[in-house]
Design an enzyme around this catalytic site. Structure first.
Site, PDB file in Angstrom:
ATOM      1  N   CYS A   1      11.424  10.223  37.269  1.00 58.87           N
ATOM      2  CA  CYS A   1      12.166  11.473  37.470  1.00 58.87           C
ATOM      3  C   CYS A   1      11.193  12.641  37.370  1.00 58.87           C
ATOM      4  O   CYS A   1      10.369  12.677  36.452  1.00 58.87           O
ATOM      5  CB  CYS A   1      13.250  11.590  36.401  1.00 58.87           C
ATOM      6  SG  CYS A   1      14.240  13.078  36.560  1.00 58.87           S
ATOM      7  N   LEU A   2      11.299  13.582  38.303  1.00 61.25           N
ATOM      8  CA  LEU A   2      10.397  14.742  38.291  1.00 61.25           C
ATOM      9  C   LEU A   2      10.581  15.590  37.030  1.00 61.25           C
ATOM     10  O   LEU A   2       9.682  16.329  36.646  1.00 61.25           O
ATOM     11  CB  LEU A   2      10.616  15.608  39.535  1.00 61.25           C
ATOM     12  CG  LEU A   2      10.286  14.953  40.886  1.00 61.25           C
ATOM     13  CD1 LEU A   2      10.557  15.922  42.025  1.00 61.25           C
ATOM     14  CD2 LEU A   2       8.855  14.454  40.932  1.00 61.25           C
TER      15      LEU A   2
ATOM     16  N   HIS B   1      21.249   8.016  40.352  1.00 57.46           N
ATOM     17  CA  HIS B   1      20.269   8.789  39.574  1.00 57.46           C
ATOM     18  C   HIS B   1      20.470  10.294  39.807  1.00 57.46           C
ATOM     19  O   HIS B   1      20.561  11.076  38.855  1.00 57.46           O
ATOM     20  CB  HIS B   1      18.850   8.354  39.967  1.00 57.46           C
ATOM     21  CG  HIS B   1      17.769   9.132  39.288  1.00 57.46           C
ATOM     22  ND1 HIS B   1      16.867   8.555  38.418  1.00 57.46           N
ATOM     23  CD2 HIS B   1      17.439  10.458  39.339  1.00 57.46           C
ATOM     24  CE1 HIS B   1      16.041   9.501  37.962  1.00 57.46           C
ATOM     25  NE2 HIS B   1      16.365  10.659  38.515  1.00 57.46           N
ATOM     26  N   GLU B   2      20.557  10.684  41.087  1.00 63.77           N
ATOM     27  CA  GLU B   2      20.653  12.120  41.400  1.00 63.77           C
ATOM     28  C   GLU B   2      21.996  12.697  40.971  1.00 63.77           C
ATOM     29  O   GLU B   2      22.060  13.831  40.490  1.00 63.77           O
ATOM     30  CB  GLU B   2      20.417  12.361  42.896  1.00 63.77           C
ATOM     31  CG  GLU B   2      19.032  11.961  43.401  1.00 63.77           C
ATOM     32  CD  GLU B   2      17.889  12.515  42.561  1.00 63.77           C
ATOM     33  OE1 GLU B   2      18.026  13.606  41.980  1.00 63.77           O
ATOM     34  OE2 GLU B   2      16.857  11.824  42.473  1.00 63.77           O
TER      35      GLU B   2
ATOM     36  N   GLN C   1      17.645  20.405  38.395  1.00 62.14           N
ATOM     37  CA  GLN C   1      16.208  20.179  38.198  1.00 62.14           C
ATOM     38  C   GLN C   1      15.362  21.364  38.649  1.00 62.14           C
ATOM     39  O   GLN C   1      14.174  21.417  38.341  1.00 62.14           O
ATOM     40  CB  GLN C   1      15.746  18.934  38.953  1.00 62.14           C
ATOM     41  CG  GLN C   1      16.310  17.649  38.385  1.00 62.14           C
ATOM     42  CD  GLN C   1      15.707  16.466  39.103  1.00 62.14           C
ATOM     43  OE1 GLN C   1      16.193  16.068  40.145  1.00 62.14           O
ATOM     44  NE2 GLN C   1      14.625  15.939  38.570  1.00 62.14           N
TER      45      GLN C   1
ATOM     46  N   HIS D   1      22.307  13.737  37.411  1.00 61.75           N
ATOM     47  CA  HIS D   1      21.739  15.041  37.060  1.00 61.75           C
ATOM     48  C   HIS D   1      22.789  16.153  37.091  1.00 61.75           C
ATOM     49  O   HIS D   1      22.748  17.049  36.248  1.00 61.75           O
ATOM     50  CB  HIS D   1      20.605  15.417  38.021  1.00 61.75           C
ATOM     51  CG  HIS D   1      19.285  14.801  37.682  1.00 61.75           C
ATOM     52  ND1 HIS D   1      18.631  15.010  36.497  1.00 61.75           N
ATOM     53  CD2 HIS D   1      18.473  13.976  38.406  1.00 61.75           C
ATOM     54  CE1 HIS D   1      17.477  14.349  36.496  1.00 61.75           C
ATOM     55  NE2 HIS D   1      17.356  13.706  37.643  1.00 61.75           N
TER      56      HIS D   1
ATOM     57  N   GLY E   1      14.292  12.102  45.333  1.00 66.83           N
ATOM     58  CA  GLY E   1      15.495  12.929  45.364  1.00 66.83           C
ATOM     59  C   GLY E   1      15.322  14.084  44.402  1.00 66.83           C
ATOM     60  O   GLY E   1      14.365  14.119  43.620  1.00 66.83           O
TER      61      GLY E   1
HETATM   62 NI    NI Z   1      15.689  12.643  38.253  1.00 65.14          NI
END
Ligand code: NI
Length: 176
Positions: free
Chosen positions: A101-102, A143-144, A53, A147, A48
Site C-alpha cells: 500500500c502506498l 483493498h481500495e 490516500q 480505504h 490503485g
Molecule cells: Ni492501499
C-alpha cells in the site's frame, strides 16, 4: 497534478469517507481530481489509489495494473474509476496473497480476501455499475474500497508473521 500521499498515522486514512453526490460526479472539480488521482497512482506505481490516500475524504478509488514494477506477476487490470463503491462478498471462501500500500510504504503482507464479490458503484461518467468480479481484480477492489471505509490492509491480516519489508520480500523471493 501529482498529489501528496498520506501515510499510516494520518487521521484521514482512518475516517469513513463521504459519498460523492451523484450529480456532482461529472463536475469539472471532481473530474480534475480523478485525473490527479490517476496521475498520482502512475507516479508512485500503485495498483490503485483511494481518495483518502491523497488527503481527500471522499469515496473515490482508481486502479490499473499494466506491467506494474511493484507487482510484476499480477494480471492486468484496465484503468477504472469507482465512486461510492459497495462490495457484497459472494463467497465465504477467502484466499491469502501479498498486498502492499502506498500509505504503508516499503512493506508487504499476506492478506485474506474474498475470491468473488459483487461491486456496485458509479463510474466517472456517473453511470451506475453493478457486476461480479473474481480473483486478483476482486482483491484490488477490496483493498481500495477498504480505504474509503477507513481501513488498511494490516487490519485484514489474520497474522502479522508474513509482514515484511519490500527489500527482504525481493531478496527472499517471497512473491514467486
Ligand atoms: Ni492501499
Amino acid at each position: 497534478m501529482i498529489l501528496k500521499v498520506a501515510r499510516l498515522g494520518h487521521p484521514v486514512l482512518r475516517q469513513i469517507a463521504e459519498p460523492v453526490p451523484p450529480d456532482e460526479i461529472t463536475s469539472p472539480e471532481v473530474q480534475q481530481f480523478i485525473d490527479d488521482m490517476i496521475e498520482t497512482m502512475y507516479e508512485y506505481d500503485g495498483a490503485g489509489l483511494a481518495a483518502p490516500q491523497v488527503h481527500v475524504s471522499q469515496q473515490i478509488v482508481v486502479m490499473e495494473v499494466a506491467q506494474n514494477p511493484r507487482y510484476p506477476n499480477a494480471p492486468d487490470i484496465p484503468l477504472t474509476v469507482y465512486i461510492n463503491p459497495e462490495i457484497t462478498p459472494l463467497t465465504d471462501e477467502q484466499v491469502e496473497d501479498w498486498e502492499g500500500c502506498l500509505s504503508v510504504p516499503g512493506m508487504r503482507g499476506r492478506v485474506p480476501r474474498h475470491t468473488r464479490i459483487r461491486l456496485q458503484a458509479y463510474d466517472r461518467d456517473g453511470q451506475r455499475l453493478d457486476f461480479v468480479v473474481e480473483g486478483f481484480h476482486a482483491r484490488v477492489i477490496q483493498h481500495e474500497c477498504d480505504h474509503v471505509q477507513g481501513k488498511v490492509y494490516l487490519d485484514r491480516m489474520t497474522s502479522m508473521a508474513s509482514l515484511t519489508f519490500t527489500e527482504e520480500f525481493i531478496k527472499y523471493g517471497m512473491g514467486e
